[in-house]
Design an enzyme around this catalytic site. Structure first.
Site, PDB file in Angstrom:
ATOM      1  N   TRP A 227      55.318  48.842 -22.721  1.00  0.00           N
ATOM      2  CA  TRP A 227      56.378  48.543 -23.688  1.00  0.00           C
ATOM      3  C   TRP A 227      55.906  48.759 -25.121  1.00  0.00           C
ATOM      4  O   TRP A 227      54.785  48.401 -25.490  1.00  0.00           O
ATOM      5  CB  TRP A 227      56.820  47.096 -23.517  1.00  0.00           C
ATOM      6  N   MET A 228      56.814  49.293 -25.962  1.00  0.00           N
ATOM      7  CA  MET A 228      56.575  49.431 -27.394  1.00  0.00           C
ATOM      8  C   MET A 228      57.832  49.032 -28.142  1.00  0.00           C
ATOM      9  O   MET A 228      58.942  49.303 -27.677  1.00  0.00           O
ATOM     10  CB  MET A 228      56.212  50.874 -27.739  1.00  0.00           C
ATOM     11  N   ASN A 229      57.675  48.382 -29.330  1.00  0.00           N
ATOM     12  CA  ASN A 229      58.824  48.219 -30.213  1.00  0.00           C
ATOM     13  C   ASN A 229      58.441  48.502 -31.662  1.00  0.00           C
ATOM     14  O   ASN A 229      57.997  49.610 -31.952  1.00  0.00           O
ATOM     15  CB  ASN A 229      59.566  46.895 -29.996  1.00  0.00           C
ATOM     16  N   ASP A 230      58.605  47.585 -32.592  1.00  0.00           N
ATOM     17  CA  ASP A 230      58.566  47.870 -34.031  1.00  0.00           C
ATOM     18  C   ASP A 230      57.376  48.722 -34.482  1.00  0.00           C
ATOM     19  O   ASP A 230      56.235  48.461 -34.093  1.00  0.00           O
ATOM     20  CB  ASP A 230      58.474  46.566 -34.826  1.00  0.00           C
TER      21      ASP A 230
ATOM     22  N   GLN B  11      54.225  47.475 -32.253  1.00  0.00           N
ATOM     23  CA  GLN B  11      54.292  46.349 -31.333  1.00  0.00           C
ATOM     24  C   GLN B  11      54.127  46.870 -29.911  1.00  0.00           C
ATOM     25  O   GLN B  11      54.825  47.806 -29.496  1.00  0.00           O
ATOM     26  CB  GLN B  11      55.632  45.638 -31.466  1.00  0.00           C
TER      27      GLN B  11
ATOM     28  N   TRP C 167      52.828  39.929 -34.499  1.00  0.00           N
ATOM     29  CA  TRP C 167      54.120  40.554 -34.738  1.00  0.00           C
ATOM     30  C   TRP C 167      54.079  41.477 -35.950  1.00  0.00           C
ATOM     31  O   TRP C 167      53.020  41.840 -36.447  1.00  0.00           O
ATOM     32  CB  TRP C 167      55.202  39.479 -34.858  1.00  0.00           C
ATOM     33  N   THR C 168      55.237  41.836 -36.460  1.00  0.00           N
ATOM     34  CA  THR C 168      55.365  42.934 -37.408  1.00  0.00           C
ATOM     35  C   THR C 168      54.670  42.663 -38.740  1.00  0.00           C
ATOM     36  O   THR C 168      54.674  41.540 -39.240  1.00  0.00           O
ATOM     37  CB  THR C 168      56.853  43.226 -37.631  1.00  0.00           C
TER      38      THR C 168
ATOM     39  N   ARG D  66      59.412  35.761 -41.024  1.00  0.00           N
ATOM     40  CA  ARG D  66      58.610  36.831 -40.444  1.00  0.00           C
ATOM     41  C   ARG D  66      58.752  38.178 -41.161  1.00  0.00           C
ATOM     42  O   ARG D  66      59.667  38.393 -41.932  1.00  0.00           O
ATOM     43  CB  ARG D  66      58.944  37.008 -38.965  1.00  0.00           C
ATOM     44  N   ASP D  67      57.798  39.050 -40.845  1.00  0.00           N
ATOM     45  CA  ASP D  67      57.801  40.467 -41.182  1.00  0.00           C
ATOM     46  C   ASP D  67      57.604  40.731 -42.679  1.00  0.00           C
ATOM     47  O   ASP D  67      58.520  41.181 -43.383  1.00  0.00           O
ATOM     48  CB  ASP D  67      59.093  41.132 -40.704  1.00  0.00           C
TER      49      ASP D  67
END
Length: 646
Positions: free
Chosen positions: A125-128, A144, A187-188, A251-252
């Site tokens: 899995w990959m995201n941001d 991510q 996280w991001t 966040r972020d």
């Protein structure tokens, strides 16, 4: 047999399983016989219950038989629970619902879905996108990543490097969850390059109590161009949620920008009730921070702001700007990813450094209620300034729109969109222009040109281009002037998403391209324009992408995406479409409106994929000229020691 009108929806059939059953009157003899048999069955059941070993053996025999069933057997798709309790969006596909049927995907279909020139990890899995940056001649992309599975969870940072943002080397994982302040997720975050060339990274960590905090990290060896090792600041976290902000609503952090007073500022996404906000912090050393009294910006009703991005664009030149630039001839872009609807919105406005606030040019299209970067699947995006080429580059996470069961079977989920340059649209004054980075053109191979192809109303024209799963298409369209003059105004406001898609026939559209289609158009993905004539006689153009017949699979989202696209006087309707197996990216009018789609055909794959032109307008012919390139595959492979000498 081919559908007589292949661009129209398939006919709806009656439920073949519905039937009427009549009840027959039973005679007494049959009733007695049934009762006697029932008593025998009860006795047999009691005997089985007393024989525990027999029951256990029977269960094991059943389980063994079940294990030999086909792994592609149809079943009910059940969404997996992930991430929400942690207070961060799991950013998954939940639109299918709990009753969607799993399609019997086979390995041939699933293998085809992997892309050839879009970045994605080798598996899982990959995201941001995180902290994209150009450092010592190498483009770095962190992202991510779940190293254990093809679903969201156990999030850390993956890492890859490239010379051109096309060919990539996979590096070892960059930031792992190994401290109390990030044990529940790394996280991001964003990268900031200091005036002396040093690099720092700020990222959100989820603590052992699932509180979102901001952490500082920096390269263990600043001379290493590959940034393979990182040091986390011993005093982390450097920021915790301020009073009035929820522990899971903080966040972020963005890339920091330098002020005229010699301090750094950055912004972090949050919310107060249903008002999305961006908090502003000031620092001199990235260790000690002061929160400004006012938010950078906020919009009521938009909910949690994730992955906020804030950067300047020039109104006079086409080059990108360093994040710290401000002054005359500069507007600032405020962008946020809305956790509530999973879309990325931006607005143009003015940044006032003195009080640390930003004001939109047009409140009617403010952040979260106006323009989107992309009207398809595109989220959690982040820009960086490419100081070598003087451009701002945008990365965006492209999720899946199939089922998690299919993702687990193929062993991976999600990819990154083609990186895009971002500039201010000097012609409209209200839009950004997004365009694939120039390096993508290096993948172009042989091409075919088609000049002045006339498309009569209701026509579909095949284009012979050879293999059609990796393409770069540039096309222009012109409508008949006489038809534009004689067509009456539409009484209904058009919308891509609520329309009948490419099958809906209007006076001046739809017309455009059909990609990833099989020979008989039983599977097809139209990317097209629709022109509507308004009451005042002006024309309003829309750019759409229709997935309603993109696949025969039952566990795939089949939405119709799109939006209004500004078309100025004297401009032809133009589009560029990148096709790469399961992803289709469309850029209309130089990138004023963009649509990214994920497509999962079962027939229009490998050598069976085709390209067509179509015109479903009723009142006008359309003339099209286009050029189509075959696209080479990019080299995306693991890093090795030999690569140190590249």
């Amino acid at each position: 047999m081919a559908d007589p009108n292949p661009l129209l929806p398939a006919s709806t059939l009656a439920d073949p399983t519905s039937e009427q059953r009549s009840l027959s009157r039973r005679n007494p003899t049959k009733v007695l016989l049934v009762a006697f048999c029932g008593l025998l069955m009860v006795g047999f059941f009691v005997a089985l219950v007393n024989d525990q070993g027999s029951l256990r053996n029977a269960h094991l025999k059943y389980k063994s038989n079940d294990d030999h069933k086909s792994s592609f057997q149809r079943g009910i798709v059940r969404p997996l629970a992930r991430g929400v309790s942690a207070g961060v969006s799991d950013k998954s596909n939940r639109r299918l619902g709990s009753n969607a049927r799993s399609f019997p995907w086979n390995n041939t279909m699933l293998s085809w879905q992997r892309t050839a020139f879009h970045f994605q990890p080798e598996k899982n899995w990959m995201n941001d996108p995180n902290g994209p940056v150009l450092y010592k001649g190498w483009y770095h992309l962190f992202y991510q990543y779940n190293p254990k599975a093809a679903v969201w969870g156990d999030i850390i940072w993956g890492h890859a490097v490239s010379r051109d943002m096309v060919h990539w080397l996979h590096l070892p994982e960059a930031m792992v969850a190994d401290q109390w302040y990030d044990i529940n997720g790394v996280w991001t975050g964003s990268a900031t390059i200091l005036p002396d060339g040093k690099l720092i990274m700020l990222y959100t960590g989820s603590t052992n109590e699932s509180v979102q905090v901001q952490n500082l990290a920096y390269p263990a060896d600043p001379s290493d161009p590959f940034l393979t090792n990182w040091v986390k600041y011993p005093g982390n976290p450097v920021l915790v949620p301020p009073p009035g902000i929820g522990p899971k609503d903080f966040r972020d952090p963005t890339t920091a920008w330098y002020t005229s007073e010699g301090k750094w500022r950055l912004t972090i996404g949050s919310k107060i009730n249903k008002t999305g906000i961006s908090l502003v912090y000031e620092t001199e050393d990235f260790i000690n921070y002061k929160m400004l009294d006012k938010e950078l910006h906020g919009v009521s009703g938009t909910g949690m702001w994730e992955c906020v991005d804030f950067y300047p664009v020039s109104t006079t030149i086409e080059n990108g700007l360093d994040t710290s630039v401000n002054g005359p001839g500069v507007k600032h872009v405020m962008k946020t990813s809305l956790d509530d609807d999973r879309h990325d919105y931006y607005a143009l406005g003015t940044y006032y450094e003195k009080n640390g606030t930003w004001i939109p040019d047009n409140p009617k299209i403010d952040v979260g209620i106006g323009i989107r970067y992309d009207y398809g699947i595109f989220y959690a995006s982040k820009t960086f300034y490419d100081q070598h080429n003087g451009r701002r580059v945008l990365w965006g996470w492209i999720g899946e729109s199939d089922s998690e069961i299919a993702d687990v079977k193929k062993g991976w989920a999600s990819l990154q969109g083609i990186p895009r340059t971002v500039v201010f649209d000097q012609k409209t004054g209200s839009n950004l222009l997004q365009w694939p980075v120039k390096e993508v053109n290096s993948l172009r191979l042989t091409s075919r040109e088609f000049d002045n192809v006339e498309l009569k109303p209701g026509s579909v024209v095949p284009l012979e281009v050879g293999p059609a799963t990796q393409l770069d298409i540039v096309a222009e369209f012109e409508l008949e002037m006489e038809a534009l003059n004689r067509t009456s105004a539409s009484k209904v406001e058009f919308s891509c998403s609520s329309s009948g898609g490419a099958a809906e026939r209007g006076a001046l559209g739809p017309f455009g391209l059909v990609v990833l289609a099989d020979e008989h158009l039983t599977e097809q993905t139209p990317v097209y324009f629709y022109v509507a004539k308004e009451k005042d006689g002006n024309l309003k153009s829309f750019f759409c992408s229709d997935q309603s017949r993109s696949s025969e699979a039952s566990d795939v989202n089949k939405h119709i995406y799109g939006s209004f696209v500004p078309v100025l006087k004297g401009e032809k309707l133009s589009v560029r479409v990148l096709v790469d197996h399961s992803i289709v990216e469309g850029f209309a009018q130089g990138g004023r409106t963009c649509i990214t789609s994920r497509v999962y055909p079962t027939k229009a794959i490998y050598g069976d994929a085709r390209v067509f032109l179509f015109n479903n307008a009723t009142e006008t012919s359309v003339t099209s000229s286009l050029k189509i390139w075959q696209m080479n595959s990019a080299f995306i492979r693991p890093f090795s020691k030999a690569d140190y000498h590249i």
